[in-house]
Design an enzyme around this catalytic site. Structure first.
Site, PDB file in Angstrom:
ATOM      1  N   TYR A  98      12.052   8.267   6.027  1.00 39.34           N
ATOM      2  CA  TYR A  98      11.040   7.612   6.866  1.00 39.34           C
ATOM      3  C   TYR A  98      10.331   6.536   6.063  1.00 39.34           C
ATOM      4  O   TYR A  98       9.945   6.759   4.911  1.00 39.34           O
ATOM      5  CB  TYR A  98       9.998   8.635   7.353  1.00 39.34           C
ATOM      6  CG  TYR A  98       8.801   7.978   8.014  1.00 39.34           C
ATOM      7  CD1 TYR A  98       8.793   7.715   9.374  1.00 39.34           C
ATOM      8  CD2 TYR A  98       7.688   7.602   7.259  1.00 39.34           C
ATOM      9  CE1 TYR A  98       7.706   7.095   9.969  1.00 39.34           C
ATOM     10  CE2 TYR A  98       6.599   6.984   7.841  1.00 39.34           C
ATOM     11  CZ  TYR A  98       6.612   6.728   9.197  1.00 39.34           C
ATOM     12  OH  TYR A  98       5.543   6.097   9.776  1.00 39.34           O
ATOM     13  N   GLU A 107       7.460   0.686  11.677  1.00 39.76           N
ATOM     14  CA  GLU A 107       7.980   2.011  11.363  1.00 39.76           C
ATOM     15  C   GLU A 107       9.502   2.020  11.439  1.00 39.76           C
ATOM     16  O   GLU A 107      10.079   1.515  12.402  1.00 39.76           O
ATOM     17  CB  GLU A 107       7.400   3.013  12.365  1.00 39.76           C
ATOM     18  CG  GLU A 107       7.610   4.467  12.024  1.00 39.76           C
ATOM     19  CD  GLU A 107       6.872   5.372  12.995  1.00 39.76           C
ATOM     20  OE1 GLU A 107       6.008   6.139  12.540  1.00 39.76           O
ATOM     21  OE2 GLU A 107       7.148   5.314  14.211  1.00 39.76           O
TER      22      GLU A 107
END
Length: 385
Positions: A108, A196
């Site tokens: 991530y 993101e």
């Protein structure tokens, strides 16, 4: 402003962030052609402004072009419901057809403003492909952070520190660090409020890719990015919010029964809080701004009444730049033009307040003037019930 995954990836590719090969399809035939071009085995991904698409059935891996067409026929036009769309879901109007990759590990990456420091923070975690909120709540130590100094971005030593910290093997550290620095550069250049990559993947042959991408753009900076305005998809926004934006009104639809018209974001938040405190539920956030005109007031009123859940209206104004008499004139004109039958509670203080109250009284319409904020909230909640 939110944008689609395929749009986000196109922007990131400009800054040399590795993204999978892919094409956008609006029909099943286009999906089949794209799959054939990409080698047959592809991922068919629904394009909506919400996360959790895979869990909702909006991401499918297929083995050949014929299967891509069959999946596209089912997916296009479907109402996709995820934990972020709410029960009403979103209609799928386009798909991203993307090559499959030999994934070895999912990570991530994200950039968001840290309000405590007033600076952007770069986050990285070895727990990619899952909700980062869950990681933050249950294992926060697995999220590594580096503060980004304004005008500097992510420095090479910070990028390598993050890459090693989340377990990127030495063979891929340089590629991962370069991708991280490209991400930080893109974030600044695009004036993003959120960026993101989940998941950011490492392949079996030690390549890195942004397998998914989410970018939210700062509305206040869009005057610097006229080209990015073209990426706005009105189909993904609430129709009333789109209509309000045409008149410079800050409107967000909620699910309550008490409509709110307020000047000033802070007062608007306080108004929603006091309606909840009084036992009611606000139907919207609406900030008409400090310098609203009578025309803007009329348009705001029309938008409020377009919400069929609304049972009563609470107008809470502190007159400064927006004088109370200007507000009253706009409200009276709107109520007459729209034949308003809803009960309207008005609490106003400030410039020309007595004149404003007199205009409401002389209108002969269904206005009630509150003596204070709590008094007005309690009364309007009773009216809505």
């Amino acid at each position: 402003m939110k944008i689609h995954e395929y749009q986000a990836k196109a922007l990131l590719a400009r800054y040399h962030l590795p993204v999978p090969r892919g094409e956008v399809a609006a029909t099943a035939a286009e999906a089949e052609a794209a799959a054939r071009k990409l080698g047959g085995s592809v991922v068919v991904k629904a394009q909506i402004h919400a996360g959790g698409r895979g869990k909702g059935g909006g991401v499918k891996v297929v083995q050949d072009a014929a299967e891509a067409r069959a999946v596209a026929e089912k997916m296009l036009g479907m109402t996709l419901v995820t934990h972020q769309t709410g029960p009403e879901g979103r209609i799928v109007r386009r798909l991203l057809i993307e090559e499959t990759l030999p994934i070895a590990h999912e990570f991530y990456l994200g950039i968001v403003l840290d309000r405590g420091t007033g600076k952007n923070v770069f986050m990285a975690s070895a727990d990619g492909g899952v909700d980062i909120e869950k990681v933050a709540a249950e294992t926060p130590e697995r999220i590594l952070k580096e503060t980004l100094e304004p005008g500097v971005g992510l420095l090479p030593f910070q990028a390598r520190k993050l890459a090693f910290g989340i377990g990127i093997p030495s063979e891929a550290v340089n590629a991962a660090a370069a991708a991280m620095m490209a991400l930080a550069k893109a974030n600044d250049a695009l004036d993003a409020s959120l960026l993101e990559i989940n998941p950011f993947i490492l392949t079996q042959d030690h390549r890195v890719y942004a397998l998914d991408a989410k970018i939210n753009l700062d509305d206040n900076a869009l005057f610097r990015h006229q080209d990015l305005l073209e990426l706005r998809d009105l189909n993904e926004e609430d129709p009333l919010e789109v209509e309000a934006s045409k008149f410079g009104l800050n409107y967000i639809k909620l699910d309550g029964t008490v409509a709110c018209m307020v000047n000033g974001a802070g007062l608007a938040m306080a108004t929603m809080d006091i309606i909840k405190y009084a036992g009611g539920s606000p139907a919207n956030f609406l900030d008409v701004g400090g310098g609203a005109s009578a025309d803007q007031i009329q348009n705001a009123f029309r938008i409020l009444l377009s919400d069929f859940c609304v049972k009563a209206i609470f107008i809470n104004i502190f007159g400064g730049i927006l004088r109370c008499d200007t507000l009253a004139i706009g409200v009276v004109a709107a109520a007459r033009e729209l034949n308003v039958t809803h009960p309207i509670m008005v609490r106003m203080e400030g410039t020309n307040v007595e004149l404003g109250r007199q205009i409401l009284k002389d209108s002969g319409l269904n206005f009630t003037v509150a003596s204070g904020m709590l008094d007005g909230a309690q009364a309007v909640v009773r009216l809505a019930q």
